[in-house]
Enzyme design. Structure first.
Site, PDB file in Angstrom:
ATOM      1  N   GLY A  13       0.820  -1.219   0.000  1.00 45.24           N
ATOM      2  CA  GLY A  13       0.000   0.000   0.000  1.00 45.24           C
ATOM      3  C   GLY A  13       0.848   1.261   0.000  1.00 45.24           C
ATOM      4  O   GLY A  13       2.070   1.221  -0.177  1.00 45.24           O
ATOM      5  N   GLY A  37      -7.593  -8.054  -1.140  1.00 46.04           N
ATOM      6  CA  GLY A  37      -8.812  -8.808  -1.430  1.00 46.04           C
ATOM      7  C   GLY A  37      -8.506 -10.117  -2.145  1.00 46.04           C
ATOM      8  O   GLY A  37      -9.314 -10.623  -2.917  1.00 46.04           O
ATOM      9  N   GLY A  62      -1.561 -12.593   3.164  1.00 51.57           N
ATOM     10  CA  GLY A  62      -2.080 -12.840   4.519  1.00 51.57           C
ATOM     11  C   GLY A  62      -3.180 -11.853   4.851  1.00 51.57           C
ATOM     12  O   GLY A  62      -3.027 -10.659   4.629  1.00 51.57           O
ATOM     13  N   TYR A 156     -11.835   4.109  14.243  1.00 56.25           N
ATOM     14  CA  TYR A 156     -10.405   4.170  13.903  1.00 56.25           C
ATOM     15  C   TYR A 156      -9.582   4.758  15.065  1.00 56.25           C
ATOM     16  O   TYR A 156      -8.521   4.231  15.417  1.00 56.25           O
ATOM     17  CB  TYR A 156     -10.267   5.038  12.651  1.00 56.25           C
ATOM     18  CG  TYR A 156      -8.900   5.112  12.029  1.00 56.25           C
ATOM     19  CD1 TYR A 156      -8.444   4.120  11.155  1.00 56.25           C
ATOM     20  CD2 TYR A 156      -8.067   6.208  12.250  1.00 56.25           C
ATOM     21  CE1 TYR A 156      -7.198   4.226  10.543  1.00 56.25           C
ATOM     22  CE2 TYR A 156      -6.828   6.317  11.637  1.00 56.25           C
ATOM     23  CZ  TYR A 156      -6.392   5.323  10.785  1.00 56.25           C
ATOM     24  OH  TYR A 156      -5.162   5.424  10.177  1.00 56.25           O
ATOM     25  N   PRO A 186       1.636   8.486  12.405  1.00 52.96           N
ATOM     26  CA  PRO A 186       1.641   9.437  11.289  1.00 52.96           C
ATOM     27  C   PRO A 186       0.468  10.406  11.395  1.00 52.96           C
ATOM     28  O   PRO A 186      -0.595  10.062  11.917  1.00 52.96           O
ATOM     29  CB  PRO A 186       1.465   8.548  10.055  1.00 52.96           C
ATOM     30  CG  PRO A 186       1.738   7.156  10.511  1.00 52.96           C
ATOM     31  CD  PRO A 186       1.362   7.116  11.950  1.00 52.96           C
TER      32      PRO A 186
END
Ligand code: CAA
Length: 249
Positions: A13, A37, A62, A156, A186
């Protein structure tokens, strides 16, 4: 050149790619954990892109929300590298933003599973080999929104705040075994996750960042490389903020 093995979850990512690069530049054998996915072709294409850019990075499938899938990911890492994981960067994460008054259980559960339960699954599998070797580094990617909370992110913010509690507890348990455990928090970094936010909301957030811009993935990669360095062995249980001054604690 170190032959230590680093596994970065969510490695293909936005943040993950830069973390993989920074660890490869530091001499680690790097494995990018991916879920995508179940799109293995996408991961292979990512790997080919990295190769073209001069980075030889392994990929291992994974699903971090699933214990069995994590175990199979670790098995793949062993097959690919012939070693155990010396450095684990728990980076995989998702958002399902929305005001709490409208939040579904699924929005809550998916975020807690991917961002917090994942710490348990992955770290549990690598911690004993690290202890046995007497050397290890765990870096958990949290968020500025764990520290300050964020409108629209009860799920989150809760998951990411849980990460740092986990970091501090585990850091104490393994401190005498040569294993450090740290959090990186971050701020708003230029990735697809931030690009998803409506433009006017992005502009409003950006105007509140003292440095005056969103961060770059490279700035997070560099922070991870610093924490996993052999010479960073006295830094443990820490939470390193990389947020352009958005939140100062
Ligand atoms: N504080 C107070 N009120 C706010 C607000 C804020 N920060 N943001 C929005 N509102 C208000 C609006 O003014 C509006 O109020 P009115 O209804 O009175 O006009 C209302 O909330 C908007 O409600 P909606 O029902 O239209 O919006 P929504 O519930 O569909 O979505 C949201 C709202 C999705 C949370 C949207 O505001 C948003 O995307 N916010 C940003 C969330 C965010 O920062 N996510 C970070 C993603 S990146 C990431 O997570 C990486 C990382 O680690 C930093």
């Amino acid at each position: 050149m170190s032959q230590k093995v680093a596994l970065v979850t969510g490695g293909t990512g936005g943040l993950g790619t830069s973390i993989c690069h920074a660890l490869a530049d530091s001499g680690f054998t790097v494995v990018a954990g991916y879920n995508s996915g179940g799109n293995h072709e996408k991961a292979k294409a990512w790997q080919a892109e990295q190769k073209q850019a001069g980075y030889d990075i392994h990929v291992a499938y994974g699903d971090v929300t699933d214990a069995d899938s994590c175990a199979s990911c670790i098995k793949t890492v062993a097959e690919l590298t012939g070693g155990t994981v010396d450095v684990l960067v728990n980076n995989a994460g998702i958002t399902r933003d929305g005001q709490f008054k409208k939040m579904s259980w699924e929005q809550w559960d998916e975020v807690l599973s991917a961002n917090l339960d994942s710490m348990f699954h992955m770290t549990r599998l690598v911690i004993n080999p690290m202890i046995e070797k007497g050397w290890g580094r765990v870096v958990n990617i949290s968020s500025v929104n764990a520290q300050k909370g964020q409108f629209g992110q009860c799920n989150y913010s809760a998951a990411k705040a849980g990460i740092h509690g986990f970091t501090k507890a585990l850091a104490q348990e393994v401190a005498r075994k040569g294993v450090t455990v740290n959090t990186v928090s971050p701020g708003y970094i230029k990735t697809a996750m931030v690009a998803k936010i409506a433009q006017e909301v992005q502009d409003q957030i950006c105007s509140g960042i003292p440095v005056g811009r969103f961060g770059t993935p490279e700035e997070i990669g560099r922070t991870c490389a610093f924490l996993v360095d052999d010479q960073s062995g006295y830094i443990t249980g820490a939470d390193l903020s990389v947020n352009g001054g958005l939140h100062m604690s």
